[in-house]
Design an enzyme around this catalytic site. Structure first.
Site, PDB file in Angstrom:
ATOM      1  N   GLY A 100     -10.322  -4.184  -7.561  1.00  0.00           N
ATOM      2  CA  GLY A 100     -11.475  -4.897  -7.013  1.00  0.00           C
ATOM      3  C   GLY A 100     -12.724  -4.038  -7.056  1.00  0.00           C
ATOM      4  N   ASP A 110      -7.201   3.789   6.649  1.00  0.00           N
ATOM      5  CA  ASP A 110      -7.379   5.192   6.249  1.00  0.00           C
ATOM      6  C   ASP A 110      -8.741   5.466   5.622  1.00  0.00           C
ATOM      7  N   LYS A 125      11.050   7.334   5.534  1.00  0.00           N
ATOM      8  CA  LYS A 125      12.002   7.117   6.626  1.00  0.00           C
ATOM      9  C   LYS A 125      13.401   6.802   6.090  1.00  0.00           C
ATOM     10  N   VAL A 167      -2.713  29.772   0.619  1.00  0.00           N
ATOM     11  CA  VAL A 167      -2.253  29.841  -0.766  1.00  0.00           C
ATOM     12  C   VAL A 167      -3.490  30.067  -1.629  1.00  0.00           C
ATOM     13  N   SER A 186      -6.095   5.748   1.374  1.00  0.00           N
ATOM     14  CA  SER A 186      -6.347   7.177   1.155  1.00  0.00           C
ATOM     15  C   SER A 186      -5.515   7.695  -0.001  1.00  0.00           C
ATOM     16  N   GLY A 227       0.794  -1.233   0.000  1.00  0.00           N
ATOM     17  CA  GLY A 227       0.000   0.000   0.000  1.00  0.00           C
ATOM     18  C   GLY A 227       0.817   1.269   0.000  1.00  0.00           C
ATOM     19  N   MET A 230      -4.956   8.823  10.383  1.00  0.00           N
ATOM     20  CA  MET A 230      -4.473   8.093   9.194  1.00  0.00           C
ATOM     21  C   MET A 230      -3.054   7.626   9.458  1.00  0.00           C
ATOM     22  N   HIS A 236      20.928   2.680  32.959  1.00  0.00           N
ATOM     23  CA  HIS A 236      21.697   3.925  32.904  1.00  0.00           C
ATOM     24  C   HIS A 236      22.975   3.685  32.113  1.00  0.00           C
TER      25      HIS A 236
HETATM   26  P1  FAD Z   1      -3.061   2.092   2.093  1.00  0.00           P
HETATM   27  O1  FAD Z   1      -1.725   1.871   2.649  1.00  0.00           O
HETATM   28  O2  FAD Z   1      -3.348   3.387   1.412  1.00  0.00           O
HETATM   29  O3  FAD Z   1      -3.347   0.889   1.105  1.00  0.00           O
HETATM   30  C1  FAD Z   1      -4.473   0.802   0.309  1.00  0.00           C
HETATM   31  C2  FAD Z   1      -4.167  -0.061  -0.902  1.00  0.00           C
HETATM   32  O4  FAD Z   1      -5.390  -0.331  -1.571  1.00  0.00           O
HETATM   33  C3  FAD Z   1      -3.274   0.608  -1.943  1.00  0.00           C
HETATM   34  O5  FAD Z   1      -2.173  -0.201  -2.226  1.00  0.00           O
HETATM   35  C4  FAD Z   1      -4.165   0.749  -3.179  1.00  0.00           C
HETATM   36  O6  FAD Z   1      -3.475   0.539  -4.398  1.00  0.00           O
HETATM   37  C5  FAD Z   1      -5.176  -0.361  -2.965  1.00  0.00           C
HETATM   38  N1  FAD Z   1      -6.462  -0.146  -3.618  1.00  0.00           N
HETATM   39  C6  FAD Z   1      -7.277   0.934  -3.538  1.00  0.00           C
HETATM   40  N2  FAD Z   1      -8.418   0.713  -4.211  1.00  0.00           N
HETATM   41  C7  FAD Z   1      -8.318  -0.542  -4.730  1.00  0.00           C
HETATM   42  C8  FAD Z   1      -9.193  -1.359  -5.496  1.00  0.00           C
HETATM   43  N3  FAD Z   1     -10.409  -0.948  -5.847  1.00  0.00           N
HETATM   44  N4  FAD Z   1      -8.771  -2.579  -5.851  1.00  0.00           N
HETATM   45  C9  FAD Z   1      -7.530  -3.030  -5.493  1.00  0.00           C
HETATM   46  N5  FAD Z   1      -6.695  -2.313  -4.752  1.00  0.00           N
HETATM   47  C10 FAD Z   1      -7.076  -1.094  -4.367  1.00  0.00           C
HETATM   48  N6  FAD Z   1       1.841   6.350   8.864  1.00  0.00           N
HETATM   49  C11 FAD Z   1       2.527   5.989   9.960  1.00  0.00           C
HETATM   50  O7  FAD Z   1       1.939   5.376  10.866  1.00  0.00           O
HETATM   51  N7  FAD Z   1       3.862   6.238  10.091  1.00  0.00           N
HETATM   52  C12 FAD Z   1       4.550   6.904   9.142  1.00  0.00           C
HETATM   53  O8  FAD Z   1       5.753   7.130   9.292  1.00  0.00           O
HETATM   54  C13 FAD Z   1       3.858   7.336   7.984  1.00  0.00           C
HETATM   55  N8  FAD Z   1       4.507   7.999   7.011  1.00  0.00           N
HETATM   56  C14 FAD Z   1       3.817   8.390   5.898  1.00  0.00           C
HETATM   57  C15 FAD Z   1       4.503   9.113   4.928  1.00  0.00           C
HETATM   58  C16 FAD Z   1       3.837   9.538   3.792  1.00  0.00           C
HETATM   59  C17 FAD Z   1       4.595  10.312   2.741  1.00  0.00           C
HETATM   60  C18 FAD Z   1       2.462   9.200   3.607  1.00  0.00           C
HETATM   61  C19 FAD Z   1       1.741   9.616   2.350  1.00  0.00           C
HETATM   62  C20 FAD Z   1       1.780   8.489   4.571  1.00  0.00           C
HETATM   63  C21 FAD Z   1       2.453   8.090   5.736  1.00  0.00           C
HETATM   64  N9  FAD Z   1       1.795   7.390   6.745  1.00  0.00           N
HETATM   65  C22 FAD Z   1       2.477   7.023   7.870  1.00  0.00           C
HETATM   66  C23 FAD Z   1       0.375   7.040   6.657  1.00  0.00           C
HETATM   67  C24 FAD Z   1       0.221   5.557   6.214  1.00  0.00           C
HETATM   68  O9  FAD Z   1       0.879   5.374   4.994  1.00  0.00           O
HETATM   69  C25 FAD Z   1      -1.252   5.205   6.100  1.00  0.00           C
HETATM   70  O10 FAD Z   1      -1.926   5.501   7.299  1.00  0.00           O
HETATM   71  C26 FAD Z   1      -1.418   3.707   5.812  1.00  0.00           C
HETATM   72  O11 FAD Z   1      -0.756   3.348   4.632  1.00  0.00           O
HETATM   73  C27 FAD Z   1      -2.900   3.331   5.707  1.00  0.00           C
HETATM   74  O12 FAD Z   1      -3.009   1.979   5.450  1.00  0.00           O
HETATM   75  P2  FAD Z   1      -4.263   1.355   4.690  1.00  0.00           P
HETATM   76  O13 FAD Z   1      -4.037  -0.103   4.669  1.00  0.00           O
HETATM   77  O14 FAD Z   1      -5.510   1.866   5.273  1.00  0.00           O
HETATM   78  O15 FAD Z   1      -4.218   1.944   3.208  1.00  0.00           O
HETATM   79  P1  NAI Z   2      -1.782  16.732   8.075  1.00  0.00           P
HETATM   80  O1  NAI Z   2      -3.213  16.639   8.331  1.00  0.00           O
HETATM   81  O2  NAI Z   2      -0.807  16.157   9.032  1.00  0.00           O
HETATM   82  O3  NAI Z   2      -1.361  18.275   7.897  1.00  0.00           O
HETATM   83  C1  NAI Z   2      -1.931  19.089   6.935  1.00  0.00           C
HETATM   84  C2  NAI Z   2      -1.658  20.529   7.313  1.00  0.00           C
HETATM   85  O4  NAI Z   2      -2.052  21.332   6.238  1.00  0.00           O
HETATM   86  C3  NAI Z   2      -2.436  20.984   8.537  1.00  0.00           C
HETATM   87  O5  NAI Z   2      -1.554  21.640   9.408  1.00  0.00           O
HETATM   88  C4  NAI Z   2      -3.480  21.923   7.964  1.00  0.00           C
HETATM   89  O6  NAI Z   2      -3.856  22.954   8.843  1.00  0.00           O
HETATM   90  C5  NAI Z   2      -2.744  22.464   6.751  1.00  0.00           C
HETATM   91  N1  NAI Z   2      -3.601  22.947   5.672  1.00  0.00           N
HETATM   92  C6  NAI Z   2      -4.777  22.430   5.248  1.00  0.00           C
HETATM   93  N2  NAI Z   2      -5.235  23.143   4.204  1.00  0.00           N
HETATM   94  C7  NAI Z   2      -4.328  24.119   3.972  1.00  0.00           C
HETATM   95  C8  NAI Z   2      -4.232  25.155   3.011  1.00  0.00           C
HETATM   96  N3  NAI Z   2      -5.148  25.335   2.079  1.00  0.00           N
HETATM   97  N4  NAI Z   2      -3.159  25.990   3.052  1.00  0.00           N
HETATM   98  C9  NAI Z   2      -2.204  25.825   4.001  1.00  0.00           C
HETATM   99  N5  NAI Z   2      -2.242  24.854   4.927  1.00  0.00           N
HETATM  100  C10 NAI Z   2      -3.284  23.999   4.903  1.00  0.00           C
HETATM  101  O7  NAI Z   2      -1.590  16.121   6.612  1.00  0.00           O
HETATM  102  P2  NAI Z   2      -0.291  15.656   5.822  1.00  0.00           P
HETATM  103  O8  NAI Z   2       0.931  16.258   6.399  1.00  0.00           O
HETATM  104  O9  NAI Z   2      -0.606  15.875   4.398  1.00  0.00           O
HETATM  105  O10 NAI Z   2      -0.280  14.098   6.107  1.00  0.00           O
HETATM  106  C11 NAI Z   2      -1.397  13.268   5.715  1.00  0.00           C
HETATM  107  C12 NAI Z   2      -1.560  12.110   6.620  1.00  0.00           C
HETATM  108  O11 NAI Z   2      -0.478  11.212   6.501  1.00  0.00           O
HETATM  109  C13 NAI Z   2      -1.652  12.537   8.066  1.00  0.00           C
HETATM  110  O12 NAI Z   2      -2.931  12.200   8.534  1.00  0.00           O
HETATM  111  C14 NAI Z   2      -0.631  11.752   8.785  1.00  0.00           C
HETATM  112  O13 NAI Z   2      -1.172  11.081   9.868  1.00  0.00           O
HETATM  113  C15 NAI Z   2      -0.103  10.735   7.770  1.00  0.00           C
HETATM  114  N6  NAI Z   2       1.357  10.748   7.890  1.00  0.00           N
HETATM  115  C16 NAI Z   2       1.906  10.257   9.033  1.00  0.00           C
HETATM  116  C17 NAI Z   2       3.261  10.303   9.232  1.00  0.00           C
HETATM  117  C18 NAI Z   2       3.809   9.806  10.501  1.00  0.00           C
HETATM  118  O14 NAI Z   2       3.100   9.143  11.241  1.00  0.00           O
HETATM  119  N7  NAI Z   2       5.069  10.077  10.803  1.00  0.00           N
HETATM  120  C19 NAI Z   2       4.164  10.836   8.218  1.00  0.00           C
HETATM  121  C20 NAI Z   2       3.472  11.370   7.075  1.00  0.00           C
HETATM  122  C21 NAI Z   2       2.121  11.284   6.928  1.00  0.00           C
END
Ligand code: FAD
Ligand code: NAI
Length: 463
Positions: free
Chosen positions: A116, A310, A52, A234, A142, A41, A316, A442
């Site tokens: 699917g 998600d 990371k 923006v 998502s 995913g 998320m 420690h």
């Molecule tokens: P997803 O991981 O989004 O997986 C859904 C899958 O479903 C996808 O592979 C997609 O191709 C597939 N799919 C969708 N529709 C269909 C369909 N109709 N048929 C077949 N396949 C389909 N979370 C953390 O906890 N720690 C982090 O450090 C972190 N870092 C992140 C960094 C970034 C840049 C981003 C964008 C997200 C990060 N997240 C992090 C958030 C994390 O990736 C998501 O919360 C997590 O992947 C959600 O898991 P999921 O299984 O719900 O969905």
């Molecule tokens: P986010 O929800 O963390 O932050 C989005 C930010 O954008 C908020 O501060 C919001 O106020 C701001 N914003 C919204 N609309 C705006 C606009 N029009 N102009 C300026 N600012 C605006 O979302 P982000 O960073 O995109 O991450 C998405 C998801 O991915 C999060 O829910 C997060 O949980 C997950 N994620 C988790 C990580 C981790 O656990 N280390 C790493 C990266 C993503």
């Protein structure tokens, strides 16, 4: 002919793959439909894992150029080979996604490649196959939230996916959104040499995080070179001959201003992804934000159709999706499974890291809950002093009457690992005194957690 399964999971992200593996371990016949050409995913392909890997590599690059000399390590000024750093990141993706493929084979889970679509309860179409199943789990995750009127081309105006693939270090990176993605990926490119400006709509970065932590963290990021335009929105993003022109104005209205950037990263959140799933046809309800509605046992309004991760409400986060996947698999196999939503940690993997679990001071005040706060700075921790990683603190919030730990907030090197102690304590309903009385090795950064607990009702030893 239709294939028959106990469980068909749509989506192989952390939620879907953990649900599938657990269900198979409990004896169910499981298929997973995934349209990407790799399992794992968002998290493994374009999220947690690649980000990371880039954070790790860019941090070492930065450290080699700044703090090695202080420790008596004389190395020539580090030179960036970005292509190799991106290859290092791709290797991390490859290793992790192949790992899931191995686990699928080991657990006899069938990976059905393709998109699917739910035909009806008990029937899912994928390409020219129709899978018959007792239960369907929607785990489709998502997608990036779009800024109205702004086209993401993944070249000059990028989402997190494009920001993990940039072919060269941008001179100026403008990040829209001061959330987790903006700060993590802003850190990556900042360490590699970009000038990073974050435009955030609200008056503070990282909404929902403890206010004291945010204040401290903002100061630290500024010292690292981040510029913040808080309370700013923006209104236009235009591609220029070279780079991008971004029009911003105060969120509350006021004079507009144009900022120049080489790359714009749009990171304003993510939205549930249900495109092409056939939810309407199956009669599955979604909420106003497009998230699939479920009850406490992850069941949608349609019998036999469930959803996790998600695509439903809640943070998320990969580990939240995973826990939901496992709890649901247990229920489908006739056991009991549940997720404790009060104890889900969150980590921002910057330097220093920010980690938290439970309630913030602001949330406790709003709920009218009386609490004691204990705080311990890393400047007073022996290991942090030895390593010169003294930035930040641990803060523990405990109920004033019962002393039960209600929230823990850490900013500091390794905070993402330290928070696990707090998770264990909170999951076991510990008091701050329970933590304060534990013997911690420690010298470790973990001692700061114990000292913060000592500070809740008395005083820490080392302060
Ligand atoms: P997803 O991981 O989004 O997986 C859904 C899958 O479903 C996808 O592979 C997609 O191709 C597939 N799919 C969708 N529709 C269909 C369909 N109709 N048929 C077949 N396949 C389909 N979370 C953390 O906890 N720690 C982090 O450090 C972190 N870092 C992140 C960094 C970034 C840049 C981003 C964008 C997200 C990060 N997240 C992090 C958030 C994390 O990736 C998501 O919360 C997590 O992947 C959600 O898991 P999921 O299984 O719900 O969905
Ligand atoms: P986010 O929800 O963390 O932050 C989005 C930010 O954008 C908020 O501060 C919001 O106020 C701001 N914003 C919204 N609309 C705006 C606009 N029009 N102009 C300026 N600012 C605006 O979302 P982000 O960073 O995109 O991450 C998405 C998801 O991915 C999060 O829910 C997060 O949980 C997950 N994620 C988790 C990580 C981790 O656990 N280390 C790493 C990266 C993503």
């Amino acid at each position: 002919m239709a294939d028959a399964f106990d469980l068909v999971v749509i989506g192989a992200g952390p939620g879907g793959y953990e649900c599938a593996i657990k269900a198979a371990q409990l004896g169910l016949r499981v298929a997973v439909i995934e349209k990407r050409d790799r399992l794992g995913g968002t998290c493994l392909n374009v999220g947690c894992i690649p980000s990371k890997a880039m954070l790790h590599a860019s941090e070492l690059f930065h450290e080699a150029g700044t703090s090695f000399e202080d420790m008596g390590i004389e190395v020539p000024k580090p030179k960036l080979n970005l292509q190799q750093m991106l290859a290092f990141k791709d290797e991390a993706i490859d290793g992790n996604t192949k790992g899931i493929e191995f686990l699928f084979k080991k657990n006899k889970i069938e990976w059905v490649k393709g998109e699917g679509q739910i035909e009806a309860p008990g029937k899912v179409k994928a390409g020219d196959r129709t899978l018959e199943t007792k239960s369907i789990v929607i785990a489709t995750g998502s997608d990036v939230a779009k800024l109205p009127g702004v086209e993401i081309d993944e070249k000059t105006v990028v989402s997190s996916t494009g920001a993990l693939e940039l072919g060269k270090v941008p001179g100026k990176l403008l990040v829209v959104g001061g959330g987790v993605i903006g700060l993590e990926l802003g850190s990556v490119w900042g360490r590699l040499g970009a000038e990073v400006t974050v435009v955030e709509f609200l008056d503070n970065i990282l909404p929902g995080t403890d206010g004291e932590v945010v204040k401290n963290f903002t100061r630290t990021l500024k010292k690292q070179g981040f510029s913040f335009r808080l309370g700013t929105k923006v209104t236009k993003v235009e591609k220029a001959k070279s780079g991008v022109k971004v029009t911003v104005e105060p969120a509350k209205g006021g004079e507009a201003e144009i900022l120049d950037a080489d790359i714009v990263l749009v990171a304003i959140g993510r939205v549930a992804y249900t495109q092409g799933l056939g939810l309407d046809k199956a009669g599955v309800k979604t909420d106003k934000r497009g998230r699939v509605e479920v009850d406490a046992s992850f069941k949608t309004n349609v019998d036999g159709i469930y959803a996790i991760g998600d695509v439903i409400a809640g943070p998320m986060l990969a580990h939240k999706a995973m826990e939901e996947g496992v709890a649901l698999a247990e229920r489908l196999a006739g056991h009991y499974g549940a997720v404790n939503y009060d104890v889900i940690p969150g980590v921002v993997y910057t330097s220093p890291e920010v980690a938290s679990v439970g309630k913030t001071e602001e949330q406790l005040k709003e709920a009218g809950i009386d609490y004691n706060a204990g705080k311990f700075p890393f400047t007073a921790n022996g290991r942090a002093k030895a390593n010169k990683t003294t930035e930040g603190f641990v803060k523990i919030l405990a109920d004033k009457k019962t002393d039960r730990v209600l929230g823990v907030h850490i900013i500091g090197v390794g905070a993402g690992e330290l928070i696990a102690q707090a998770v264990v304590a909170m999951e076991l309903s510990s008091s701050s005194e329970d933590i304060a009385r534990m013997c911690i090795a420690h010298p470790t950064m973990s001692e700061a957690v114990k000292e913060a607990a000592l500070a809740v009702t008395g005083s820490p030893i080392h302060m």
